[in-house]
Scaffold this active site. Sequence first.
Site, short mmCIF file in Angstrom:
data_model
loop_
_atom_site.label_atom_id
_atom_site.label_comp_id
_atom_site.label_asym_id
_atom_site.label_seq_id
_atom_site.Cartn_x
_atom_site.Cartn_y
_atom_site.Cartn_z
N CYS A 43 114.50 6.13 -17.09
CA CYS A 43 113.46 7.03 -17.56
C CYS A 43 112.11 6.51 -17.07
CB CYS A 43 113.50 7.05 -19.08
SG CYS A 43 112.08 7.76 -19.87
N PRO A 44 111.18 7.27 -16.58
CA PRO A 44 111.16 8.73 -16.49
C PRO A 44 111.53 9.28 -15.10
CG PRO A 44 108.96 7.88 -16.11
CD PRO A 44 109.87 6.69 -16.18
#
Lengths: 251, 307
Positions: A43-44
């Site tokens: 993430c992200p």
Amino acid sequence: MGGSIDGSGITRADRQNSEGVLMGGSIDGSGITKVVDARGLACPIPVVKTKKALEEVSLEVSEKSPFTLVTLVDNDMAAQNVSRMAQNSGYEVSVEKDGAAYRVIIKKGSEEASPALAPGPSVSLEAPEVGETRKAETHKAGTVFVISSDTLGTGEEELGTALMSSFLFALSNADNPPSTLIFINRGVYITTKGTRHEEALKTLSSKGVNVISCGTCLDYYHLKDLLIFGVVGNMYGIVEEILSAQKVIWI
Amino acid sequence: MGADTSDDAAVYRIDQDTALILTVDFFTPIVDEPYDFGRIAAANALSDVYAMGGEPVLALNILTFPSCMDAAVLGEILKGGSDKMKEAGVYIVGGHTVDDVEPKYGFTVLGFVHPDRVLTNSGILPGDLLVLTKPLGTGIATTALKARMCDPMLKDRVVESMAALNDVASKTASRLGAHASTDITGFGLLGHSLKMAELAHVTLEFWLDKLPVFGGVLDLVKEGLIPGGAYRNKEYVGENVCFGTDISDDEKMILFDPQTSGGLLVAIPPAGAEEMVKLLPGNAWIVGRALPYDGTPLRCVRLHGDS
């Protein structure tokens, strides 16, 4: 959906670029299919890659063609984040779980028109409603005004306020209204409670003009709860709006 | 203080007037600038002592650093840490460095507190108001930073907030008769609040429209820039929170967002809460209240501007 995704998995890809984005080469009734493999990425990054791929595919395909983008991720959180981003950008989203992998299927093309800040207009070939198509095209090709003050021109405030009033009134009566008005900095005083330009803004809104106020500016001037016209936009949305406009006029 | 109340730090009573507070905290870089990383690591490590109502005195550096990385970067990290410790009146008296693939930085901090004035996370009483001393959203903003999608203005505000000490907030809360306090970090507002609510057997009610959130964070949530920790916190809190029906999923994620060097959440009688907000303008907000336990440890509602 045509034959782009079969029961077993993902369409055979014809080529793969350096970003790990696979491009399905065939164009059938359901438009093209693109695959972003974001498995194993933290993430992200899955969101960033999907966003980038959506922007690319919006440019590659003609604006009337539907398309499908499939992002592969290996955890539920990434699937939720990618879905959230795509849904909020006006796409139709579904998620399929396949063993350890998740397929986030992002479609443009069938039902709703795209919202003001979406990366591209959402017009369907399958249901070609003439009115809808024309509206979306006007939006894409339209004129965008960026209004960065609550007064017009440099000089005495009293005169500037009167000039802004007269300008917005004239604009609201124009035969060919702009597609979007973006209010930044002190411009947000025009779209919020206490505005001196309520009538003109009402007329413009009723003509289908998109009204966007800069969120950071509303925060700064403590006007967030007082917005009475249009929507709040962030800088990404505003930049996208400016870049996709045919003509930008800065006031 | 035993491990059972999951307090922010260990407390050891020496005599009638003095107790020691001991804590440790370190993490990987959350911002690109080494100096800021150092400042934030120091503020974050000190925060556990402040959350207990204590006064930090001594600290030891804990650092891992890749031997191949520019030594100037190392110098900047240490300078950020030492400047922040100086601001807090704390002496760094040593430390330890280990070679590692990724930099990590933090501190062991030693502090003192009067044994009768320890602020634990278990003393909330029904009728207390809840005061929060920093806005929410650092986890989402730093996730956006990693994605290169964070507005520079938002970044500056978040970095300054993470680097800000909770010292004044702690002293003020203590002096005004706070019943309990914790610092909001990895478990997010609702994760930490759940612990406090369970320990005191009360229901904590938060007022969504009174909660301070960094401007622009809700937009980032809509872009899917939510750290994994927020989803884990949501799972951890589970059915223990009851949300008003007018609260969106996007808004909920901000309440689960893991914070780095977040503010203190203080439970304090109403007069003290109002005084605290008056004394710390722009740095303290009344965000909710404690009620007798009603079957749900946490509630979150929208007040629609009144109160």
